[in-house]
Structure formats: C-alpha cells, structure tokens
Design a protein around this motif. Structure first.
Motif, mmCIF file in Angstrom:
data_model
loop_
_atom_site.group_PDB
_atom_site.id
_atom_site.type_symbol
_atom_site.label_atom_id
_atom_site.label_comp_id
_atom_site.label_asym_id
_atom_site.label_seq_id
_atom_site.Cartn_x
_atom_site.Cartn_y
_atom_site.Cartn_z
ATOM 1 N N HIS A 69 4.290 6.074 -4.092
ATOM 2 C CA HIS A 69 5.311 6.017 -5.494
ATOM 3 C C HIS A 69 4.530 5.995 -6.491
ATOM 4 N N TYR A 70 3.701 5.006 -6.683
ATOM 5 C CA TYR A 70 2.862 4.683 -8.117
ATOM 6 C C TYR A 70 1.722 5.858 -8.166
ATOM 7 N N GLY A 71 1.055 6.031 -7.255
ATOM 8 C CA GLY A 71 -0.082 6.748 -6.950
ATOM 9 C C GLY A 71 0.425 8.460 -7.683
ATOM 10 N N ALA B 102 15.056 6.873 -16.244
ATOM 11 C CA ALA B 102 14.360 5.655 -16.700
ATOM 12 C C ALA B 102 15.378 5.000 -17.870
ATOM 13 N N PHE C 65 3.924 1.650 -1.265
ATOM 14 C CA PHE C 65 4.425 1.807 -2.642
ATOM 15 C C PHE C 65 3.360 2.288 -3.767
ATOM 16 N N LEU C 66 2.107 1.767 -3.569
ATOM 17 C CA LEU C 66 1.011 2.207 -4.336
ATOM 18 C C LEU C 66 0.747 3.361 -4.296
ATOM 19 N N SER D 242 0.916 -1.339 0.220
ATOM 20 C CA SER D 242 0.066 -0.094 -0.061
ATOM 21 C C SER D 242 0.927 1.169 0.066
ATOM 22 N N LEU E 290 2.613 9.301 -9.258
ATOM 23 C CA LEU E 290 3.011 9.553 -10.841
ATOM 24 C C LEU E 290 2.184 10.227 -11.372
ATOM 25 N N ALA E 291 0.715 10.478 -10.696
ATOM 26 C CA ALA E 291 -0.260 11.140 -11.743
ATOM 27 C C ALA E 291 -0.102 12.484 -11.444
ATOM 28 N N ASN F 274 2.453 14.350 -12.084
ATOM 29 C CA ASN F 274 3.332 14.617 -13.040
ATOM 30 C C ASN F 274 2.467 15.312 -14.149
#
Length: 284
Positions: free
Chosen positions: A12-14, A264, A8-9, A6, A16-17, A19
């Motif tokens: 970290h990943y959430g 990346a 990281f989700l 949760s 990203l929105a 950006n």
C-alpha cells in the motif's frame, strides 16, 4: 502484527512510489528510473481529453446514485433486523442478507442477465402475456440505475454488520424510559437510536467519500460491452484500457493519481466538517 504491518507497508505505502510514472513516458523495458521524464505533460493531455472527462462524469453520477440510494439501505436493514424479537429469525435473515456479498460479480451480472436480459425471465413472461418486451441489461439509459440496484442486492446485507454492532451498544433502558415518557417509535428512533449511531454513520460516510470514485471496476467491465463505453466507462476502466490494454502507462497512471488526490481531498474536507459538527471523524 508484524506481518500485517509489512503487508500495508509494501503493497500500500510502498506502491505509492509507482505514481512517479505519471510524470514519465513510462516504458516497461526501461523501468521507472530509465524512462524519460515528461513532467506534467500526461496531466495536460488528460485534462484536454474529452473521453477522460466523460469517464469522470459517468463515475461521479454513479457514485452519487450509490451514495443516495445504497448508503441508507444497510442502515434501514440493520434497524429492521434489530427490531426483530426472535433471535433465530434474526440470524436467518442476516445469513440470507449476507450471502450475496460472497458471490462474485461474474455470477451477479450473469444472474441479472438471466432475469432482465433480452432473453431473460422477465421478457419471457412478458412475451407469454403478449406484452412488449424490454432489454434492461442492454439499455444504456437504464444502466446507471441497474448497477446501483446490483450493488444494493449484493452488498446491502454485508453493510449492516457495523450498524448492527452500533445498535447492540444502545442501552435498552433508554428505550424503556422513552416509552414510559410517551415517546412513540419515531421519537425513540430520533432521540435515542440516531444519536447513539450518529458517530458510526458519519465515520462510514467519510470513508465512503474517500472511496467515492471507486464505483466497481469489475462490475463495470463485465457490462461495458452490453451498453457501450458512453454509458459504462468510468475512471477505473479508462485507466485499464489506456494502460493495461493500450500500453500508455504514464497517461493511465496520471488518471489514477487524479482519482486518488480527489479522494484524499474529499476525506480531508469531510473530516473537517465532522469536527465542526462536534463529531470525532476519522482522525483528529
């Protein structure tokens, strides 16, 4: 496991929105969706900004210096510690080497200031000897080697952990067999140690390339005023002063997204090279 996933989700990943604001004239009161869409205007402005490119050049120079001079130090220190026969001495040296990692950058910069600053210990000694004093901390030309030296002092010991773990997996019988065959220390290192730890070295190198443009925001920010932005401005401090201080959030997000994309691409390219060399890399 669920809590870690949760974390990281969401963070970290959430995140990203967020950006998306790089493509907007972001106004906090209007929110991400309410702010006006500007497309690539922030990126066009960024690519035409000489201050941004100066920050990029400073970042790349410091990153290359850290890669060349810092990255081998933990490996060399790990090899030295691994060669110690006394476990008590090894544990003591490890503890001393690890300790600076847990010291904040505020303390590290203050320590270097007390030693190498205009009124530091070095200049006090030089003055007592009747010699010419030098202000290393406030010298823009010495800034980049100085920050690399600070990173080595602070994190070299901590970086040995993974290398020591890899070295502990090397079969001692291989060293004994090589010694019986007449191999000296250098040949044992080249033909036994290095092949055993090569996958770990390549893995850490790839991961380092992905983070190569992150050269220490806090470290640079603390010393930026002493040497000026011409010497100490990096992408992270550029984003901070443009976004948090200046309020130009969309422009700052564009610079941060540029940094992430470059990282990346470097990871992808380095991983492909590792596969060509027969190594596993970070992913298949």
């Amino acid at each position: 496991m669920f809590v870690g996933f949760s974390y990281f989700l969401v963070f970290h990943y959430g995140a990203l929105a967020g950006n998306l604001i790089a493509f907007k004239d972001y106004v906090p009161f209007d929110g991400i969706w309410g702010s006006a869409w500007v497309g690539g205007d922030n990126f066009q402005r960024m690519f035409q900004d000489s201050e941004f490119w100066h920050a990029v050049v400073n970042t790349v120079v410091i990153a290359v210096l850290q890669l060349v001079f810092y990255f081998p130090v933990p490996l060399a220190l790990a090899l030295l510690l691994h060669s110690l026969t006394s476990s008590s001495i090894r544990r003591f040296v490890q503890s001393v080497a690890y300790l600076p990692h847990f010291v904040s950058w505020v303390i590290v910069v203050a320590l270097f200031q007390q030693v190498l600053g205009d009124t530091g210990m070095l200049n006090g000694y030089l003055g007592d000897m009747g010699l010419h004093t030098v202000d290393i901390i406030g010298n823009p030309e010495a800034f980049k080697p100085l920050v690399v030296a600070e990173v080595i002092w602070k994190d070299a010991g901590w970086g040995t952990i993974i290398f020591l773990a890899a070295l502990s997996q090397v079969d001692e019988q291989q060293y004994e067999a090589a010694a019986i065959d007449g191999a000296g220390p250098w040949r044992r290192f080249w033909h036994v140690t290095l092949p055993a730890i090569r996958p770990v070295v390549i893995l850490l190198l790839i991961m380092r390339l992905g983070d190569i443009l992150s050269v220490g925001f806090e470290q640079m920010l603390l010393q930026r005023d002493a040497v000026g932005p011409q010497a100490a401005e990096i992408i992270d401090t550029f984003v901070y002063f443009q976004g948090i201080v200046g309020g130009d959030y969309g422009y700052a997000a564009a610079a941060g997204l540029f940094k992430g994309v470059i990282g990346a691409v470097l990871v992808y390219a380095a991983n492909k090279v590792a596969h060509r060399l027969g190594e596993q890399g970070v992913y298949k």
